[in-house]
Design a protein around this motif. Sequence first.
Motif, PDB file in Angstrom:
ATOM      1  N   ASP A 370      23.872  60.881  59.019  1.00  0.00           N
ATOM      2  CA  ASP A 370      25.295  60.849  59.350  1.00  0.00           C
ATOM      3  C   ASP A 370      25.758  62.200  59.889  1.00  0.00           C
ATOM      4  O   ASP A 370      26.438  62.281  60.916  1.00  0.00           O
ATOM      5  N   GLN A 371      25.373  63.271  59.228  1.00  0.00           N
ATOM      6  CA  GLN A 371      25.827  64.599  59.629  1.00  0.00           C
ATOM      7  C   GLN A 371      25.279  65.012  60.992  1.00  0.00           C
ATOM      8  O   GLN A 371      25.894  65.823  61.697  1.00  0.00           O
ATOM      9  N   ALA A 372      24.149  64.443  61.395  1.00  0.00           N
ATOM     10  CA  ALA A 372      23.579  64.732  62.709  1.00  0.00           C
ATOM     11  C   ALA A 372      24.083  63.774  63.781  1.00  0.00           C
ATOM     12  O   ALA A 372      23.679  63.881  64.943  1.00  0.00           O
ATOM     13  N   GLY A 373      24.950  62.842  63.399  1.00  0.00           N
ATOM     14  CA  GLY A 373      25.487  61.888  64.366  1.00  0.00           C
ATOM     15  C   GLY A 373      24.492  60.843  64.801  1.00  0.00           C
ATOM     16  O   GLY A 373      24.562  60.338  65.923  1.00  0.00           O
ATOM     17  N   LEU A 374      23.567  60.471  63.913  1.00  0.00           N
ATOM     18  CA  LEU A 374      22.465  59.587  64.293  1.00  0.00           C
ATOM     19  C   LEU A 374      22.644  58.145  63.843  1.00  0.00           C
ATOM     20  O   LEU A 374      21.739  57.328  64.044  1.00  0.00           O
ATOM     21  N   LEU A 375      23.779  57.822  63.242  1.00  0.00           N
ATOM     22  CA  LEU A 375      24.056  56.438  62.856  1.00  0.00           C
ATOM     23  C   LEU A 375      24.806  55.786  64.015  1.00  0.00           C
ATOM     24  O   LEU A 375      25.986  56.048  64.240  1.00  0.00           O
ATOM     25  N   SER A 376      24.119  54.934  64.750  1.00  0.00           N
ATOM     26  CA  SER A 376      24.692  54.392  65.984  1.00  0.00           C
ATOM     27  C   SER A 376      25.864  53.461  65.729  1.00  0.00           C
ATOM     28  O   SER A 376      26.770  53.348  66.549  1.00  0.00           O
ATOM     29  N   ASN A 377      25.870  52.804  64.582  1.00  0.00           N
ATOM     30  CA  ASN A 377      26.980  51.938  64.180  1.00  0.00           C
ATOM     31  C   ASN A 377      27.292  52.277  62.725  1.00  0.00           C
ATOM     32  O   ASN A 377      26.725  51.681  61.804  1.00  0.00           O
ATOM     33  N   PRO A 378      28.164  53.254  62.484  1.00  0.00           N
ATOM     34  CA  PRO A 378      28.394  53.726  61.119  1.00  0.00           C
ATOM     35  C   PRO A 378      28.840  52.626  60.160  1.00  0.00           C
ATOM     36  O   PRO A 378      28.453  52.640  58.982  1.00  0.00           O
ATOM     37  N   GLU A 379      29.642  51.679  60.631  1.00  0.00           N
ATOM     38  CA  GLU A 379      30.096  50.600  59.750  1.00  0.00           C
ATOM     39  C   GLU A 379      28.915  49.757  59.282  1.00  0.00           C
ATOM     40  O   GLU A 379      28.768  49.469  58.083  1.00  0.00           O
ATOM     41  N   GLN A 380      28.061  49.365  60.209  1.00  0.00           N
ATOM     42  CA  GLN A 380      26.883  48.575  59.844  1.00  0.00           C
ATOM     43  C   GLN A 380      25.948  49.373  58.946  1.00  0.00           C
ATOM     44  O   GLN A 380      25.435  48.857  57.946  1.00  0.00           O
ATOM     45  N   ALA A 381      25.718  50.637  59.289  1.00  0.00           N
ATOM     46  CA  ALA A 381      24.819  51.472  58.489  1.00  0.00           C
ATOM     47  C   ALA A 381      25.341  51.626  57.067  1.00  0.00           C
ATOM     48  O   ALA A 381      24.564  51.595  56.094  1.00  0.00           O
ATOM     49  N   THR A 382      26.644  51.777  56.922  1.00  0.00           N
ATOM     50  CA  THR A 382      27.232  51.918  55.586  1.00  0.00           C
ATOM     51  C   THR A 382      27.041  50.648  54.773  1.00  0.00           C
ATOM     52  O   THR A 382      26.666  50.699  53.588  1.00  0.00           O
ATOM     53  N   GLN A 383      27.267  49.501  55.377  1.00  0.00           N
ATOM     54  CA  GLN A 383      27.068  48.244  54.662  1.00  0.00           C
ATOM     55  C   GLN A 383      25.613  48.053  54.258  1.00  0.00           C
ATOM     56  O   GLN A 383      25.318  47.604  53.148  1.00  0.00           O
ATOM     57  N   ARG A 384      24.717  48.429  55.122  1.00  0.00           N
ATOM     58  CA  ARG A 384      23.292  48.285  54.809  1.00  0.00           C
ATOM     59  C   ARG A 384      22.864  49.268  53.718  1.00  0.00           C
ATOM     60  O   ARG A 384      22.060  48.930  52.848  1.00  0.00           O
ATOM     61  N   MET A 385      23.407  50.479  53.762  1.00  0.00           N
ATOM     62  CA  MET A 385      23.098  51.444  52.711  1.00  0.00           C
ATOM     63  C   MET A 385      23.611  50.935  51.367  1.00  0.00           C
ATOM     64  O   MET A 385      22.926  51.046  50.337  1.00  0.00           O
ATOM     65  N   LYS A 386      24.798  50.363  51.357  1.00  0.00           N
ATOM     66  CA  LYS A 386      25.346  49.809  50.116  1.00  0.00           C
ATOM     67  C   LYS A 386      24.452  48.692  49.575  1.00  0.00           C
ATOM     68  O   LYS A 386      24.235  48.593  48.353  1.00  0.00           O
ATOM     69  N   ALA A 387      23.923  47.863  50.453  1.00  0.00           N
ATOM     70  CA  ALA A 387      23.053  46.765  50.008  1.00  0.00           C
ATOM     71  C   ALA A 387      21.784  47.299  49.370  1.00  0.00           C
ATOM     72  O   ALA A 387      21.340  46.799  48.322  1.00  0.00           O
ATOM     73  N   ILE A 388      21.184  48.327  49.980  1.00  0.00           N
ATOM     74  CA  ILE A 388      19.966  48.918  49.413  1.00  0.00           C
ATOM     75  C   ILE A 388      20.267  49.553  48.055  1.00  0.00           C
ATOM     76  O   ILE A 388      19.507  49.402  47.085  1.00  0.00           O
ATOM     77  N   LEU A 389      21.386  50.256  47.962  1.00  0.00           N
ATOM     78  CA  LEU A 389      21.745  50.909  46.699  1.00  0.00           C
ATOM     79  C   LEU A 389      22.010  49.892  45.607  1.00  0.00           C
ATOM     80  O   LEU A 389      21.665  50.102  44.436  1.00  0.00           O
ATOM     81  N   ALA A 390      22.625  48.775  45.968  1.00  0.00           N
ATOM     82  CA  ALA A 390      22.914  47.744  44.956  1.00  0.00           C
ATOM     83  C   ALA A 390      21.629  47.201  44.362  1.00  0.00           C
ATOM     84  O   ALA A 390      21.533  47.004  43.135  1.00  0.00           O
ATOM     85  N   VAL A 391      20.610  46.983  45.196  1.00  0.00           N
ATOM     86  CA  VAL A 391      19.321  46.512  44.711  1.00  0.00           C
ATOM     87  C   VAL A 391      18.705  47.527  43.759  1.00  0.00           C
ATOM     88  O   VAL A 391      17.986  47.183  42.819  1.00  0.00           O
ATOM     89  N   ARG A 392      18.992  48.811  43.989  1.00  0.00           N
ATOM     90  CA  ARG A 392      18.413  49.894  43.186  1.00  0.00           C
ATOM     91  C   ARG A 392      19.335  50.352  42.083  1.00  0.00           C
ATOM     92  O   ARG A 392      19.128  51.400  41.490  1.00  0.00           O
ATOM     93  N   GLY A 393      20.379  49.578  41.822  1.00  0.00           N
ATOM     94  CA  GLY A 393      21.186  49.819  40.634  1.00  0.00           C
ATOM     95  C   GLY A 393      22.403  50.695  40.813  1.00  0.00           C
ATOM     96  O   GLY A 393      23.028  51.102  39.842  1.00  0.00           O
ATOM     97  N   VAL A 394      22.758  51.011  42.061  1.00  0.00           N
ATOM     98  CA  VAL A 394      23.939  51.820  42.326  1.00  0.00           C
ATOM     99  C   VAL A 394      25.011  50.894  42.904  1.00  0.00           C
ATOM    100  O   VAL A 394      24.864  50.377  44.009  1.00  0.00           O
ATOM    101  N   GLU A 395      26.083  50.700  42.173  1.00  0.00           N
ATOM    102  CA  GLU A 395      27.117  49.784  42.618  1.00  0.00           C
ATOM    103  C   GLU A 395      28.028  50.438  43.658  1.00  0.00           C
ATOM    104  O   GLU A 395      28.313  51.647  43.601  1.00  0.00           O
ATOM    105  N   ALA A 396      28.484  49.639  44.610  1.00  0.00           N
ATOM    106  CA  ALA A 396      29.346  50.148  45.672  1.00  0.00           C
ATOM    107  C   ALA A 396      30.691  50.592  45.128  1.00  0.00           C
ATOM    108  O   ALA A 396      31.361  51.417  45.704  1.00  0.00           O
TER     109      ALA A 396
END
Length: 396
Positions: A370-396
Amino acid sequence: MNKPVQPMSTLSLKLPKADRSIETYRLAASRTFPMRLEGKLNRIAFSAAHVVADPLAECDPWLNSKIDWDRTIAFREHVWDLGLGVAEAMDTAQRGMGMDWPTSLELIQRSVAAAKPRGALVYSGAGTDHLAVEDARTLDDVIHAYEEQIAAIEKVGGRIILMASRALAKLGKSAEDYGRVYDRVLSQCSQPVIIHWLGDMFDPALANYWGTTSLDEAMDIAVDVINRNASKVDGVKVSLLDAQREIDMRRRLKPEVKMYTGDDFNYAELIAGDDKGFSHALLGIFDAIAPAASYALSRLAAGDDKGFHDVLGPTVPLSRHIFKAPTRFYKTGIVFMAYLNGHQDHFTMIGGQESTRSTLHLAELFRLADQAGLLSNPEQATQRMKAILAVRGVEA
């Protein structure tokens, strides 16, 4: 042109920290890079491209691999659109680390076929991985294994990257042993090749390559082999994560032999070069940062050194994180970036290697991308990151 920086994002999510706390992370201002090459390049740049697993295939991921061929080739088309070449069937594609030689050859065949209509650049890895290390008895076994793969790649019109051999690392004990193998194999290649020297941080089975524990001696042996076969060598790709050694080697090579940096820690400065020369690029990180790399290289070619460093410099912390020890697990970060950026709709890897990095590692990867400006669609990337974290026990 690079689009103007947008106002500060309102996107946020909860990310774990090393002290086991959870922070609310707010995304940085977005930055958008062209998805096609703008202008020209004055460096040759290869992305060592990953393969996309088929997540719905019936298989045992630790034992066999199933590839989503459509998504895999589509990713290569994305790289070619950006003016970069593809280094095919290399370690980034989990070659010898989940992907066997028959699957690698099919990948090479498909990639070469896809490149031809567009005149795109693709070189493919020829190694000895179909020869089990325990079955390699003599140097002739190694030579014959190289010959078999080279013949198969050249048969489909492919260009060769001569990969380091685990079997040769086992059997080669001296400069004479390595000279015998490389002299024989190079003499038979129909076109000049790229020689790949991969350090043991990428593959522990390649320890003491060139027949010595001394990197200084190994450098001497490698330079001698390459320079005496210069007519058969397009260039050398060095992956030692040691910028000064690469520069020293580059200055010792014959002028007609290119240096392709494989240094995922120091690539920006090595590509920029100095008044004594520069490196071209053959990098795994260019898979993850292809749009930024393409734009940065176009700025360098236009004489805009500041623009080059402004774009590529901020990607280096992300690359150093992805390639941190154990470096051989870097492929997990590469595929995770492809998932975040929408090049595939799942975070599944062949060999089950999506499990090789921790939740904390992936969280820091997200911050740095994110800090390097490399997330081409920040909204989609954020949703996908939240999904991965939820599987690993971190709630959104």
